[in-house]
Design a protein around this motif. Structure first.
Motif, short mmCIF file in Angstrom:
data_model
loop_
_atom_site.label_atom_id
_atom_site.label_comp_id
_atom_site.label_asym_id
_atom_site.label_seq_id
_atom_site.Cartn_x
_atom_site.Cartn_y
_atom_site.Cartn_z
N GLY A 1 0.82 -1.20 0.00
CA GLY A 1 0.00 0.00 0.00
C GLY A 1 0.85 1.25 0.00
N ASN A 2 1.88 1.28 0.85
CA ASN A 2 2.79 2.42 0.88
C ASN A 2 3.51 2.59 -0.45
N ARG A 3 3.92 1.49 -1.05
CA ARG A 3 4.66 1.58 -2.31
C ARG A 3 3.80 2.18 -3.41
N ILE A 4 2.55 1.78 -3.48
CA ILE A 4 1.66 2.32 -4.51
C ILE A 4 1.47 3.82 -4.31
N LEU A 5 1.25 4.24 -3.09
CA LEU A 5 1.02 5.66 -2.81
C LEU A 5 2.28 6.49 -3.04
N THR A 6 3.44 5.97 -2.63
CA THR A 6 4.67 6.74 -2.80
C THR A 6 5.07 6.81 -4.26
N LEU A 7 4.84 5.76 -5.02
CA LEU A 7 5.19 5.79 -6.44
C LEU A 7 4.34 6.82 -7.18
N ALA A 8 3.06 6.93 -6.81
CA ALA A 8 2.21 7.98 -7.39
C ALA A 8 2.73 9.36 -7.01
N SER A 9 3.19 9.51 -5.77
CA SER A 9 3.73 10.80 -5.32
C SER A 9 4.97 11.19 -6.11
N VAL A 10 5.88 10.24 -6.29
CA VAL A 10 7.13 10.51 -7.00
C VAL A 10 6.85 10.79 -8.47
N PHE A 11 5.85 10.10 -9.04
CA PHE A 11 5.51 10.37 -10.44
C PHE A 11 4.96 11.79 -10.60
N LEU A 12 4.12 12.23 -9.66
CA LEU A 12 3.62 13.60 -9.73
C LEU A 12 4.78 14.59 -9.63
N TYR A 13 5.72 14.31 -8.76
CA TYR A 13 6.91 15.17 -8.66
C TYR A 13 7.67 15.18 -9.98
N ALA A 14 7.76 14.03 -10.64
CA ALA A 14 8.43 13.96 -11.94
C ALA A 14 7.71 14.82 -12.98
N LEU A 15 6.37 14.78 -12.96
CA LEU A 15 5.60 15.62 -13.88
C LEU A 15 5.87 17.10 -13.64
N LEU A 16 5.92 17.48 -12.36
CA LEU A 16 6.09 18.89 -12.01
C LEU A 16 7.49 19.41 -12.34
N THR A 17 8.48 18.52 -12.31
CA THR A 17 9.87 18.94 -12.50
C THR A 17 10.46 18.46 -13.82
N GLU A 18 9.64 17.86 -14.66
CA GLU A 18 10.05 17.39 -15.99
C GLU A 18 11.23 16.42 -15.90
N ARG A 19 11.10 15.50 -14.97
CA ARG A 19 12.08 14.42 -14.82
C ARG A 19 11.48 13.10 -15.32
N GLU B 1 -9.23 16.77 -5.22
CA GLU B 1 -9.20 15.49 -4.52
C GLU B 1 -9.11 14.29 -5.46
N THR B 2 -8.86 14.54 -6.74
CA THR B 2 -8.78 13.44 -7.71
C THR B 2 -7.35 13.09 -8.08
N ILE B 3 -6.38 13.54 -7.33
CA ILE B 3 -4.98 13.36 -7.70
C ILE B 3 -4.63 11.87 -7.79
N PHE B 4 -4.78 11.16 -6.67
CA PHE B 4 -4.43 9.74 -6.70
C PHE B 4 -5.42 8.95 -7.56
N HIS B 5 -6.66 9.38 -7.60
CA HIS B 5 -7.65 8.68 -8.43
C HIS B 5 -7.18 8.63 -9.88
N HIS B 6 -6.72 9.75 -10.42
CA HIS B 6 -6.28 9.79 -11.81
C HIS B 6 -4.90 9.16 -11.99
N LEU B 7 -3.96 9.52 -11.14
CA LEU B 7 -2.61 8.97 -11.29
C LEU B 7 -2.57 7.48 -11.01
N GLY B 8 -3.38 7.03 -10.05
CA GLY B 8 -3.42 5.61 -9.74
C GLY B 8 -3.97 4.79 -10.89
N ARG B 9 -5.04 5.29 -11.53
CA ARG B 9 -5.61 4.54 -12.65
C ARG B 9 -4.73 4.63 -13.89
N TYR B 10 -3.90 5.65 -13.96
CA TYR B 10 -2.96 5.77 -15.08
C TYR B 10 -1.77 4.83 -14.90
#
Length: 558
Positions: free
Chosen positions: A176-194, A320-329
């Motif tokens: 559960g933690n891994r899924i949530l943290t991976l979504a967090s890091v991916f959002l950071y990648a989107l924001l920083t173009e990494r 409030e749809t951040i993880f909803h969209h990133l998780g399904r992606y």
């Protein structure tokens, strides 16, 4: 236990006795032809359904669902119970062009859940397509990647020598933690173009399909510093916090280390937490390689950073749809896991008028089950009218004219909570006349996050919970956060008990389907002093289940 097939035409099998067709009379032959003509449309339709039904290469779920606690039912084809949705790309969230057979869940998942009102913004869709182009150009084994790896080996980081930058997510903590943290890091990648690269650990490749077209998201096995990942912790000399404390990096330096390790786990210190300050992000932007280890869903603190504020607003107008969209992606169960999900759904959930998910996770010491938890589950589900009361005085009840069939899906490491609820609705009629079936796929007794088979079952159960209509989750549980986010559900949260007594009230409806950031910083980067970060902006508030945690909400009222 082998999967049992349901013969939809069973009552018509063997109408004709085996015989020599040349001995039939002309009348018999005419009757046979007429019967075949009448049956032909039905046979064509049946062939179409069977050919297009959800399937996978694995036909036996026994190795993965040991300790089944519910007897098998006849399989029902889910395509008979839901409309085939046209939007298999989830409103543009998913890229087209993948081989559907290589990852059945990517395009089939929409068949198993009701249409959801949350659509991705056009800006998010555009951003994802741009990221996919970046990943294709800079991903593993491209010339740009190879050049960046050579720089990493050199031990220095000279700004401008590479055209691609990377953030590496390190395999760490429970699923559960891994899924949530991976979504967090991916959002950071989107924001920083990494470019996001994923440490596969011992099970990521068997759990999930690849989310990006053409290029893998997995870090190559020969990555130069991969063997150091397990040893990275809060005390590592390579961590950003320790580099700052020891004056090893400064904004004025022309040459920097070849990479920096970001320790964002629950035990990070005040220097590590400076990651969430804009000035520090300006320094981190100069590094080609960032390596992240975390067990936190740190998205809420990104919303408190002015440098990301405008971009986040455009990406997620409904906050409030951040993880909803990133998780399904990002998270498409592998064919193996998807087979477990679909077989269980069709056997136990598909025919119900309503599906209620109940996720039970207790952090008290001892195996349980505990009576105060049983009482809390009943008080919440009946008190909030999620399930009907039972009549303990009558052994039978007059059948309702329009009874509903409700399927309760329970997930827990232990067996007793399922057994208690099953017995309640087995031994007594409901006051409404509704029929309640209670099911629990597995009971593992202990969390075994290092075991791939354990995690396959865990992922299947998270996904099954996300397919329910109503959800009850346990406080503090990332397992529940994943289910609610994937399903677009605002759950009722069972409060954490104090002194092993049933809380009053027993549960509360979540104000957002977003997960909770369990260990956020409480620091004002400009004023350089402590602050309550749950009161800075109206869309980042304290969590219902953890008073010091943070979560993103779309609308908030006191």
């Amino acid at each position: 236990m082998a999967e049992r097939k349901y013969n939809h035409n069973q009552s018509h099998v063997n109408i004709w006795r085996p015989c020599d067709p040349w001995k039939r009379s002309g009348l018999e032959a005419m009757r046979s032809s007429k019967t075949l003509l009448l049956a032909l449309p039905f046979l064509i339709m049946l062939t179409f359904l069977l050919r297009h039904r959800p399937s996978d290469r694995f036909t036996d779920a026994t190795p993965f669902f040991n300790n089944l606690t519910t007897p098998p039912l006849l399989e029902v084809d889910v395509l008979q119970h839901v409309d085939i949705a046209e939007d298999k790309l989830l409103g543009g969230l998913l890229a087209d062009g993948f081989d559907g057979q290589s990852c059945l869940s990517r395009y089939q998942s929409i068949l198993y859940r009701k249409a959801l009102p949350y659509k991705p913004s056009p800006y998010l869709v555009s951003k994802l397509r741009k990221y996919e182009d970046l990943h294709k150009r800079c991903g593993p084994n491209t010339p740009s990647y190879n050049k960046a790896v050579e720089q990493l080996k050199s031990g220095s980081n000279v700004v401008g020598t590479t055209d691609c930058k990377y953030v590496v997510w390190v395999w760490y903590s429970g699923l559960g933690n891994r899924i949530l943290t991976l979504a967090s890091v991916f959002l950071y990648a989107l924001l920083t173009e990494r470019v996001l690269l994923v440490d596969r650990g011992n099970d990521m490749a068997s759990l999930f399909c690849e989310p990006f077209p053409e290029r893998s998201w997995f870090l190559p096995m020969n990555f130069p510093i991969a063997k150091m990942f397990n040893s990275f912790d809060q005390k590592s000399a390579e961590s950003y916090g320790n580099l700052l404390k020891n004056n090893m990096i400064k904004a004025s330096m022309g040459s920097l280390p070849s990479y920096v390790y970001l320790h964002l786990a629950h035990d990070y210190d005040d220097h590590d937490k400076l990651f969430f300050c804009d000035d520090d992000q300006a320094l981190l932007k100069r590094f080609t390689w960032l390596v992240v280890k975390t067990d936190n869903y740190f998205v809420p603190s990104l919303f408190l950073m002015p440098s990301f504020e405008d971009e986040l607003k455009k990406l997620f107008p409904n906050k409030e749809t951040i993880f909803h969209h990133l998780g399904r992606y990002l998270f498409h169960p592998s064919n193996h896991v998807w087979g477990i999900v679909t077989r269980y759904y069709k056997a136990y959930l598909a025919r119900a008028d309503e599906r209620i998910g109940i996720q039970v996770r207790i952090f008290d010491k001892g195996p349980g089950p505990y009576q105060y938890v049983k009482d809390q589950i009943s008080a919440c589900t009946i008190g909030e009218k999620l399930l009907p009361e039972v009549d303990t005085r009558r052994l039978a009840v007059n059948p309702s004219k329009n009874p509903k069939v409700k399927a309760v899906l329970m997930t827990s490491l232990v067996y007793g909570y399922y057994e208690n609820m099953k017995n309640i609705y087995w031994e007594h009629p409901t006051v409404t006349g509704d029929i309640i079936g209670v099911h629990q796929p597995s009971h593992e007794e202990q969390q075994r996050s290092e075991k791939p088979l354990h995690n396959m079952k865990a992922l299947a159960e998270m996904y099954l919970l996300s397919l329910t209509d109503v959800l009850v989750t346990s406080a503090w549980s990332t397992f529940g956060y994943v289910a609610q986010g994937l399903g677009g559900l605002k759950p009722w949260i069972l409060y954490k008990s104090e002194n092993q007594t049933t809380p009053n009230p027993p549960c509360q409806r979540a104000m957002s389907m977003e997960p909770c950031f369990h260990a956020p910083p409480f620091y004002d980067c400009k004023a350089k002093e402590g602050i309550d970060t749950g009161k800075v902006v109206p869309h980042v508030r304290h969590c219902e289940d953890i008073s010091w945690g943070l979560k993103v909400v779309d609308r908030y009222t006191e």
